[in-house]
Write a protein that holds these residues in place. Structure first.
Motif, PDB file in Angstrom:
ATOM      1  N   HIS A 185       0.728  -1.253  -0.061  1.00  8.48           N
ATOM      2  CA  HIS A 185       0.017  -0.155  -0.099  1.00  8.48           C
ATOM      3  C   HIS A 185       0.870   1.344  -0.007  1.00  8.48           C
ATOM      4  N   VAL A 186       1.862   1.189   0.181  1.00  6.41           N
ATOM      5  CA  VAL A 186       2.901   2.242   0.140  1.00  6.41           C
ATOM      6  C   VAL A 186       4.136   2.248  -0.929  1.00  6.41           C
ATOM      7  N   THR A 187       4.269   3.338  -1.848  1.00  6.31           N
ATOM      8  CA  THR A 187       5.142   3.382  -2.632  1.00  6.31           C
ATOM      9  C   THR A 187       6.231   4.576  -2.264  1.00  6.31           C
ATOM     10  N   VAL A 188       7.495   4.614  -2.567  1.00 12.53           N
ATOM     11  CA  VAL A 188       8.371   5.747  -2.612  1.00 12.53           C
ATOM     12  C   VAL A 188       8.667   6.193  -3.821  1.00 12.53           C
ATOM     13  N   ASN A 189       8.788   7.315  -4.412  1.00  8.65           N
ATOM     14  CA  ASN A 189       9.047   7.936  -5.878  1.00  8.65           C
ATOM     15  C   ASN A 189       8.739   6.679  -6.748  1.00  8.65           C
ATOM     16  N   GLY A 190       7.607   6.361  -6.439  1.00  8.50           N
ATOM     17  CA  GLY A 190       7.081   5.440  -7.853  1.00  8.50           C
ATOM     18  C   GLY A 190       7.481   4.003  -7.526  1.00  8.50           C
ATOM     19  N   GLN A 191       8.066   3.685  -6.754  1.00  6.90           N
ATOM     20  CA  GLN A 191       8.556   2.183  -6.620  1.00  6.90           C
ATOM     21  C   GLN A 191       8.213   1.855  -5.069  1.00  6.90           C
ATOM     22  N   GLN A 192       7.785   0.396  -5.369  1.00  5.90           N
ATOM     23  CA  GLN A 192       7.221  -0.348  -4.123  1.00  5.90           C
ATOM     24  C   GLN A 192       8.183  -0.306  -2.972  1.00  5.90           C
ATOM     25  N   ALA A 193       7.972   0.151  -1.712  1.00  9.32           N
ATOM     26  CA  ALA A 193       8.705   0.253  -0.392  1.00  9.32           C
ATOM     27  C   ALA A 193       8.638  -1.032   0.010  1.00  9.32           C
ATOM     28  N   LYS A 194       9.847  -1.218   0.966  1.00 11.70           N
ATOM     29  CA  LYS A 194       9.996  -2.181   2.287  1.00 11.70           C
ATOM     30  C   LYS A 194       9.982  -1.347   3.099  1.00 11.70           C
ATOM     31  N   ALA A 195       9.652  -1.867   4.402  1.00 12.16           N
ATOM     32  CA  ALA A 195       9.514  -1.180   5.679  1.00 12.16           C
ATOM     33  C   ALA A 195      11.004  -0.554   5.912  1.00 12.16           C
ATOM     34  N   SER A 196      11.926  -1.235   5.556  1.00 11.09           N
ATOM     35  CA  SER A 196      13.309  -0.556   6.010  1.00 11.09           C
ATOM     36  C   SER A 196      14.133   0.407   5.092  1.00 11.09           C
ATOM     37  N   ARG A 197      13.108   0.827   4.121  1.00  8.84           N
ATOM     38  CA  ARG A 197      13.704   1.738   3.036  1.00  8.84           C
ATOM     39  C   ARG A 197      13.734   3.231   3.816  1.00  8.84           C
ATOM     40  N   ASP A 198      14.818   4.022   3.492  1.00  9.62           N
ATOM     41  CA  ASP A 198      14.921   5.083   4.180  1.00  9.62           C
ATOM     42  C   ASP A 198      14.217   6.312   3.310  1.00  9.62           C
ATOM     43  N   VAL A 199      13.744   7.338   3.824  1.00 15.13           N
ATOM     44  CA  VAL A 199      12.946   8.405   3.297  1.00 15.13           C
ATOM     45  C   VAL A 199      14.039   9.804   3.426  1.00 15.13           C
ATOM     46  N   PHE A 200      13.890  10.508   2.594  1.00 14.24           N
ATOM     47  CA  PHE A 200      14.823  11.656   2.545  1.00 14.24           C
ATOM     48  C   PHE A 200      13.767  12.927   2.009  1.00 14.24           C
ATOM     49  N   PRO A 201      14.217  13.991   2.636  1.00 17.78           N
ATOM     50  CA  PRO A 201      13.373  15.255   2.302  1.00 17.78           C
ATOM     51  C   PRO A 201      13.468  15.274   0.816  1.00 17.78           C
ATOM     52  N   GLY A 202      12.333  15.498   0.013  1.00 17.04           N
ATOM     53  CA  GLY A 202      12.127  15.575  -1.308  1.00 17.04           C
ATOM     54  C   GLY A 202      11.335  14.467  -2.022  1.00 17.04           C
ATOM     55  N   ASP A 203      11.453  13.135  -1.172  1.00 16.58           N
ATOM     56  CA  ASP A 203      10.843  12.221  -1.606  1.00 16.58           C
ATOM     57  C   ASP A 203       9.240  12.209  -1.862  1.00 16.58           C
ATOM     58  N   LYS A 204       8.619  11.473  -2.564  1.00 20.20           N
ATOM     59  CA  LYS A 204       7.351  11.542  -2.720  1.00 20.20           C
ATOM     60  C   LYS A 204       6.905  10.108  -2.513  1.00 20.20           C
ATOM     61  N   VAL A 205       5.858   9.964  -1.455  1.00 23.53           N
ATOM     62  CA  VAL A 205       5.433   8.798  -0.840  1.00 23.53           C
ATOM     63  C   VAL A 205       3.915   8.902  -1.265  1.00 23.53           C
ATOM     64  N   THR A 206       3.695   7.591  -1.699  1.00 24.86           N
ATOM     65  CA  THR A 206       2.147   7.240  -1.836  1.00 24.86           C
ATOM     66  C   THR A 206       1.539   6.311  -0.927  1.00 24.86           C
ATOM     67  N   VAL A 207       0.710   6.743  -0.263  1.00 25.70           N
ATOM     68  CA  VAL A 207      -0.159   5.705   0.576  1.00 25.70           C
ATOM     69  C   VAL A 207      -1.422   5.575   0.453  1.00 25.70           C
ATOM     70  N   ARG A 208      -1.843   4.232   0.347  1.00 25.91           N
ATOM     71  CA  ARG A 208      -3.342   3.867   0.078  1.00 25.91           C
ATOM     72  C   ARG A 208      -3.840   3.411   1.382  1.00 25.91           C
ATOM     73  N   ARG A 209      -5.084   4.342   1.783  1.00 29.66           N
ATOM     74  CA  ARG A 209      -5.653   4.068   3.122  1.00 29.66           C
ATOM     75  C   ARG A 209      -6.880   4.362   3.089  1.00 29.66           C
ATOM     76  N   ASP A 210      -7.826   3.750   3.321  1.00 26.36           N
ATOM     77  CA  ASP A 210      -9.297   3.917   3.337  1.00 26.36           C
ATOM     78  C   ASP A 210      -9.887   4.370   1.960  1.00 26.36           C
ATOM     79  N   GLN A 211      -9.423   3.634   0.835  1.00 29.88           N
ATOM     80  CA  GLN A 211      -9.637   3.700  -0.531  1.00 29.88           C
ATOM     81  C   GLN A 211      -9.206   5.055  -1.083  1.00 29.88           C
ATOM     82  N   ILE A 212      -8.209   5.709  -0.509  1.00 36.38           N
ATOM     83  CA  ILE A 212      -7.879   6.964  -1.079  1.00 36.38           C
ATOM     84  C   ILE A 212      -6.431   6.608  -1.077  1.00 36.38           C
ATOM     85  N   ASN A 213      -5.811   7.229  -2.307  1.00 37.84           N
ATOM     86  CA  ASN A 213      -4.175   7.302  -2.554  1.00 37.84           C
ATOM     87  C   ASN A 213      -3.693   8.739  -2.002  1.00 37.84           C
ATOM     88  N   TYR A 214      -3.301   8.660  -1.102  1.00 35.15           N
ATOM     89  CA  TYR A 214      -2.656   9.876  -0.301  1.00 35.15           C
ATOM     90  C   TYR A 214      -1.396  10.116  -0.959  1.00 35.15           C
TER      91      TYR A 214
END
Length: 130
Positions: free
Chosen positions: A27-56
């Protein structure tokens, strides 16, 4: 910072384990790629979260040191979710309420009989003539 911890810190999930489960389900992608829980995020990254039938769609502005209060969340992320997504959720809620009111429970025998009676209104002869 790990993506599961980041999503927990900016209050998208109540616990880190729930955030980790959502990431494992895809349900989570970082910069368009499927993420793993251990993936690091940095300022400027785009994160997409699918929750409650909405893609945040979130843009990471800064990394919090720890979990932040609800009023301070906007310092660490920018929400770029389109308004149409929220309108779509409202339509889904209204369509569900159209068929059966919330809290009415299971259909009763009377409800079933009414439905059967409604279905009996159609004549099979009308369809045979075609």
């Amino acid at each position: 910072m790990r993506i599961d911890k980041y999503l927990w810190c900016v209050r998208y999930y109540k616990t880190r384990s729930i955030a980790t489960q959502a990431i494992q389900k895809g349900h989570v992608t970082v910069n368009g790629q499927q993420a793993k829980a251990s993936r690091d995020v940095f300022p400027g990254d785009k994160v997409t979260v699918r929750r409650d039938q909405i893609n945040y769609i979130l843009q990471v502005l800064d990394i919090p040191a720890n979990r932040v209060g609800p009023k301070l969340v906007d310092i660490y992320r920018k929400d770029e979710t389109p308004a149409e997504a929220f309108e779509h959720l409202e339509l889904l809620k209204l369509s569900k309420a159209h068929y059966r009111a919330t809290g009415t429970g299971r259909p009763t025998k009377k409800d079933r009989r009414d439905l059967d009676e409604y279905g009996m209104d159609f004549n099979d002869d009308e369809f045979d003539n075609e």
